[in-house]
Design a protein around this motif. Structure first.
Motif, PDB file in Angstrom:
ATOM      1  N   ASP A  96       0.844  -1.260  -0.067  1.00 40.49           N
ATOM      2  CA  ASP A  96      -0.112  -0.081  -0.055  1.00 40.49           C
ATOM      3  C   ASP A  96       0.872   1.300   0.047  1.00 40.49           C
ATOM      4  O   ASP A  96       0.297   2.214   0.112  1.00 40.49           O
ATOM      5  N   PHE A  97       2.201   1.128  -0.121  1.00 37.75           N
ATOM      6  CA  PHE A  97       3.213   2.052  -0.364  1.00 37.75           C
ATOM      7  C   PHE A  97       3.201   2.969   0.936  1.00 37.75           C
ATOM      8  O   PHE A  97       3.290   4.340   1.164  1.00 37.75           O
ATOM      9  N   ARG A  98       2.608   2.188   2.079  1.00 34.30           N
ATOM     10  CA  ARG A  98       2.633   2.922   3.377  1.00 34.30           C
ATOM     11  C   ARG A  98       3.337   2.204   4.515  1.00 34.30           C
ATOM     12  O   ARG A  98       3.847   2.435   5.312  1.00 34.30           O
ATOM     13  N   GLY A 150      20.211   4.930   0.872  1.00 36.85           N
ATOM     14  CA  GLY A 150      20.275   4.183  -0.306  1.00 36.85           C
ATOM     15  C   GLY A 150      19.604   4.755  -1.484  1.00 36.85           C
ATOM     16  O   GLY A 150      19.792   5.584  -1.820  1.00 36.85           O
ATOM     17  N   LYS A 151      18.770   3.772  -2.108  1.00 40.24           N
ATOM     18  CA  LYS A 151      18.030   4.291  -3.430  1.00 40.24           C
ATOM     19  C   LYS A 151      16.941   4.837  -2.868  1.00 40.24           C
ATOM     20  O   LYS A 151      15.841   4.467  -2.483  1.00 40.24           O
ATOM     21  N   PRO A 152      16.621   6.287  -3.406  1.00 42.69           N
ATOM     22  CA  PRO A 152      15.443   6.836  -2.893  1.00 42.69           C
ATOM     23  C   PRO A 152      14.162   6.330  -3.222  1.00 42.69           C
ATOM     24  O   PRO A 152      13.128   6.489  -2.891  1.00 42.69           O
ATOM     25  N   GLU A 158       8.584   2.295  -0.301  1.00 41.30           N
ATOM     26  CA  GLU A 158       8.188   1.839   1.001  1.00 41.30           C
ATOM     27  C   GLU A 158       7.180   2.924   1.672  1.00 41.30           C
ATOM     28  O   GLU A 158       6.161   1.991   2.466  1.00 41.30           O
ATOM     29  N   ASP A 159       7.264   3.862   1.736  1.00 36.74           N
ATOM     30  CA  ASP A 159       6.353   4.932   2.188  1.00 36.74           C
ATOM     31  C   ASP A 159       6.288   6.185   1.258  1.00 36.74           C
ATOM     32  O   ASP A 159       7.138   7.200   1.628  1.00 36.74           O
TER      33      ASP A 159
END
Length: 404
Positions: A96-98, A150-152, A158-159
């Motif tokens: 859920d990108f959160r 790290g990689k933005p 992730e969130d």
């Protein structure tokens, strides 16, 4: 790097870390409190991370609360203080990108810090003041750079709220967003639609109340994040007016933030209601902004009456004047504040006559007429036509009643 003089907040919490370390585990202060200490800013919440698992933490302290046990967080009660202690962890599967679909407890500080958002927030502090910097966060602090760990792209997947946090920190700390991190925000701005409005609201307000809100607004527009916020799509031109704010402007509360935004968007008091509802602001804030916008409308039309000033109230009036000063509006704010202070009464309860008085003396009966008489009396007092004395108000009330 070692911080020789720790803030009192860390000194008070130091026994928590010492207890955990004496049991054979690692424990560190982490997060914003470490960053702000290095920047000599005021610190707020003191967060602790440890290699001890939740059950192991609970076994070490007599008073604990399972505030977020699923994600490894235990609150330790120590005297009148409360400290959240979280086990080192890794996270995966952000559908859920959160929130992570899976949380795994680990013993490694490195693995824990790798999942944090920005290098300046990925610093850890030992109880003796030694700073642990695994991602060059100290250099970024020195250079005033905000850089993803790290990689933005991974951090924002992730969130997605981290993109709003980036522009919030740019404003709060007056930092520049590192180029690769900024590019990633531009490429993934649409992910913000996956985030609850309430969470975006908090970050937006904090951005607007930072030490350099113009910088935050610039990133807000330039990255395209604004287009995925409630009712702001297509409003880049109006938002760009905020780039002309007075350089010394400091908004100090939510009312000022939303009054300023509604003013820039040229929203009327009526239209502001649906706009603020879309942002899920409180009814109290909506009412305050509504009053402030009505005052702005009166100022624009040159019809600022004592009644308008009275209805606006001191708190909202002060916020409205702060907004006008922020946009360098050609308005004599000092004069308006002086006019408010000169009002004979500043609250309807200060009127020396109430509805019960009118009913008791049979000047009128319950109903709309009662309200109209009181409204007329209030306006007459505000404009100086009648003194705020019970005897004069009774005479005036009888006169008004006899005419209707």
């Amino acid at each position: 790097m070692q911080i020789k003089k720790l803030p009192i907040e860390f000194l008070t919490a130091r026994p928590i870390l010492q207890t955990i370390e004496n049991a054979g585990y690692e424990a560190y202060f982490v997060g914003g409190s470490v960053r702000d200490t290095i920047l000599n800013d005021e610190i707020h919440d003191v967060d602790i991370a440890t290699s001890a698992y939740p059950s192991e933490v609970k076994a070490l302290f007599p008073r604990t609360v399972d505030t977020g046990i699923k994600h490894g967080t235990v609150m330790i009660l120590s005297g009148s203080n409360q400290y959240e202690v979280t086990t080192f962890r890794t996270e995966s599967g952000y559908q859920d990108f959160r929130r992570p679909d899976k949380v795994t407890f680990v013993r490694s500080l490195t693995e824990d810090l790798k999942r944090r958002d920005f290098t300046v927030n990925a610093l850890a502090l030992k109880e003796d003041g030694t700073v642990v910097d695994l991602f060059n966060g100290l250099q970024d602090l020195q250079d005033h750079i905000l850089r993803a760990v790290g990689k933005p792209e991974e951090r924002f997947h992730e969130d997605a709220l981290r993109m709003m946090r980036a522009i919030r920190f740019a404003s709060k700390l007056d930092f520049a967003i590192e180029a690769t991190t900024e590019t990633a925000i531009k490429h993934h701005a649409e992910l913000l639609e996956k985030i609850a409005v309430e969470r975006i609201l908090v970050e937006f307000e904090k951005m607007m109340m930072g030490q350099n809100p113009v910088k935050g607004i610039h990133y807000f527009i330039d990255t395209g994040l604004y287009a995925y916020c409630p009712q702001l799509q297509g409003q880049s031109k109006a938002l760009s007016e905020l780039l002309n704010l007075h350089p010394d402007v400091r908004l100090i509360n939510e009312t000022q933030v939303w009054l300023l935004l509604c003013r820039s968007l040229k929203l009327s008091a009526v239209k502001s209601h649906s706009f603020l509802k879309a942002w899920k602001t409180s009814n109290e804030l909506i009412a305050a902004v509504n009053n402030g916008l009505k005052l702005f409308e009166a100022i624009d039309q040159g019809t600022v009456s004592e009644k308008i000033l009275f209805q606006t109230g001191k708190t909202v009036l002060t916020d409205a004047m702060a907004v006008l000063n922020a946009i360098s509006a050609p308005v004599n704010t000092s004069e308006l504040l002086a006019r408010y202070e000169a009002l004979p009464i500043k609250d309807s309860h200060e009127l020396r006559l109430n509805g019960w008085d009118l009913l008791q003396r049979r000047i009128t009966t319950p109903g709309p007429k009662l309200g109209k008489i009181l409204a007329k009396l209030l306006n007459d007092v505000l404009t100086g036509k009648v003194k705020n004395s019970k005897s004069e108000l009774l005479l005036e009330a009888k006169r008004i009643a006899s005419k209707n």
